[in-house]
Enzyme design. Structure first.
Site, mmCIF file in Angstrom:
data_model
loop_
_atom_site.group_PDB
_atom_site.id
_atom_site.type_symbol
_atom_site.label_atom_id
_atom_site.label_comp_id
_atom_site.label_asym_id
_atom_site.label_seq_id
_atom_site.Cartn_x
_atom_site.Cartn_y
_atom_site.Cartn_z
ATOM 1 N N ARG A 109 -31.474 52.952 -11.846
ATOM 2 C CA ARG A 109 -32.756 53.094 -12.556
ATOM 3 C C ARG A 109 -32.674 52.326 -13.870
ATOM 4 N NH1 ARG A 109 -35.534 58.864 -13.229
ATOM 5 N NH2 ARG A 109 -34.240 58.965 -15.076
ATOM 6 N N THR A 113 -37.633 52.007 -18.164
ATOM 7 C CA THR A 113 -38.819 52.240 -17.330
ATOM 8 C C THR A 113 -38.596 53.284 -16.238
ATOM 9 O OG1 THR A 113 -38.159 50.553 -15.753
ATOM 10 C CG2 THR A 113 -39.493 49.817 -17.619
ATOM 11 N N ASP A 207 -27.583 63.596 -17.061
ATOM 12 C CA ASP A 207 -27.252 62.440 -16.233
ATOM 13 C C ASP A 207 -26.055 62.787 -15.349
ATOM 14 O OD1 ASP A 207 -26.020 59.968 -15.324
ATOM 15 O OD2 ASP A 207 -27.407 58.950 -16.678
ATOM 16 N N ASP A 210 -23.042 60.227 -15.292
ATOM 17 C CA ASP A 210 -22.227 60.259 -16.521
ATOM 18 C C ASP A 210 -21.358 61.512 -16.541
ATOM 19 O OD1 ASP A 210 -23.379 57.930 -17.335
ATOM 20 O OD2 ASP A 210 -24.552 58.804 -18.976
HETATM 21 C C1 PRP Z 1 -29.812 58.514 -10.847
HETATM 22 C C2 PRP Z 1 -29.609 59.382 -9.628
HETATM 23 C C3 PRP Z 1 -30.578 58.813 -8.637
HETATM 24 C C4 PRP Z 1 -31.720 58.397 -9.526
HETATM 25 C C5 PRP Z 1 -32.819 59.409 -9.411
HETATM 26 O O1 PRP Z 1 -29.146 57.328 -10.725
HETATM 27 O O2 PRP Z 1 -28.303 59.401 -9.144
HETATM 28 O O3 PRP Z 1 -30.070 57.720 -7.927
HETATM 29 O O4 PRP Z 1 -31.226 58.355 -10.863
HETATM 30 O O5 PRP Z 1 -33.927 59.021 -10.136
HETATM 31 P P1 PRP Z 1 -35.291 58.581 -9.443
HETATM 32 O O6 PRP Z 1 -35.591 59.598 -8.402
HETATM 33 O O7 PRP Z 1 -36.263 58.605 -10.576
HETATM 34 O O8 PRP Z 1 -35.118 57.208 -8.887
HETATM 35 P P2 PRP Z 1 -29.031 56.206 -11.869
HETATM 36 O O9 PRP Z 1 -29.914 55.034 -11.501
HETATM 37 O O10 PRP Z 1 -29.234 56.805 -13.216
HETATM 38 O O11 PRP Z 1 -27.581 55.657 -11.714
HETATM 39 P P3 PRP Z 1 -26.152 56.392 -11.667
HETATM 40 O O12 PRP Z 1 -26.007 56.885 -10.256
HETATM 41 O O13 PRP Z 1 -25.212 55.296 -11.984
HETATM 42 O O14 PRP Z 1 -26.147 57.494 -12.683
HETATM 43 N N1 URA Z 2 -30.825 60.860 -12.875
HETATM 44 C C1 URA Z 2 -30.037 61.827 -13.382
HETATM 45 O O1 URA Z 2 -28.801 61.725 -13.345
HETATM 46 N N2 URA Z 2 -30.618 62.920 -13.918
HETATM 47 C C2 URA Z 2 -31.957 63.072 -13.970
HETATM 48 O O2 URA Z 2 -32.429 64.099 -14.475
HETATM 49 C C3 URA Z 2 -32.765 62.051 -13.442
HETATM 50 C C4 URA Z 2 -32.170 60.962 -12.888
#
Ligand code: PRP
Ligand code: URA
Length: 216
Positions: A109, A113, A207, A210
């Protein structure tokens, strides 16, 4: 409790599950505990997901020389994790399904945005012949899941053979995915209240990637 579409299964909110979710939601939980208790919930999700795979009749003979009319799993499966956070769910799947094949889709993500961007995918060559357990702990806007599902469909996976396993979902994400896809199933451990202005799940747990992989 929200009214859920029939293709969304929320794990029974038992005392145990509530206690596990409370630990991982707590901002004071350290990474070691976050990993341990998330893994406990992931195991419950995998077990529930496997309940939704079809079986066929299978007769065997027990050591007492008695015929037993049982069942066996029908068809092949694989896991596909949405990187990075979805990789946290791979071991839970491996613990239940020995030497399961695992594909990867890297979607991130945009921090500003919240729109998802697809960077990479590597999937088992015969994925079009398999049930797919799609792994991502967070379903917020649904953008990442929808992009991942598009990748699976473009590789010939049948929508009704996709099971999306998820720890925490926002109603907005559930609606976005289920409006577009009515044949796949979502198995989640929690349906939360909603999203904040940064598109984070509320109350959520912050997150996930993280907290599982990098925070102290
Ligand atoms: C997070 C999570 C999902 C996404 C969900 O990933 O693991 O993949 O956000 O959000 P959405 O439904 O609004 O798309 P992120 O892109 O933050 O990457 P990460 O897995 O590296 O934390
Ligand atoms: N990704 C995350 O890790 N947490 C949230 O709340 C939304 C997206």
């Amino acid at each position: 409790m929200h009214d859920l579409p029939s293709n969304v299964i929320c794990l029974p909110q038992t005392n145990q599950l509530e206690a596990l979710l409370t630990i991982i939601r707590d901002k004071n939980t350290n990474r070691g505990d976050f990993i341990f208790y998330s893994n406990r919930i992931i195991r419950l999700l995998v077990e529930e997901g496997l309940n939704h795979l079809p079986v066929v009749e299978k007769a065997i003979v027990t050591p007492t020389s008695t015929k037993y009319e049982g069942v066996g799993f029908k068809g092949k499966i694989c896991g596909v994790s949405i990187m990075r956070a979805g990789e946290s769910m791979e071991q839970g799947l491996r613990d239940c399904c020995r030497s399961v094949r695992i594909g990867k889709i890297l979607i991130q993500r945009d921090e500003e945005t919240a729109l998802p961007k697809l960077y990479y995918s590597k999937l088992p060559p015969d994925i079009d012949d398999r049930y797919v357990l799609l792994l991502d702990p967070m379903l917020a806007t649904g953008g990442s899941a929808i992009k991942a599902i598009e990748v699976l469909l473009s590789h010939g996976v049948k929508e009704n053979k996709i099971l999306f396993l998820n720890l925490v979902a926002a109603p907005e994400g559930i609606e976005a995915v289920t409006k577009k896809y009515t044949e796949l199933k979502i198995v989640t451990a929690s349906v939360d209240k909603g999203l904040n202005d940064k598109k984070y799940i509320i109350p959520g747990l912050g997150d996930f990637g993280d907290r599982y992989f990098t925070l102290p």
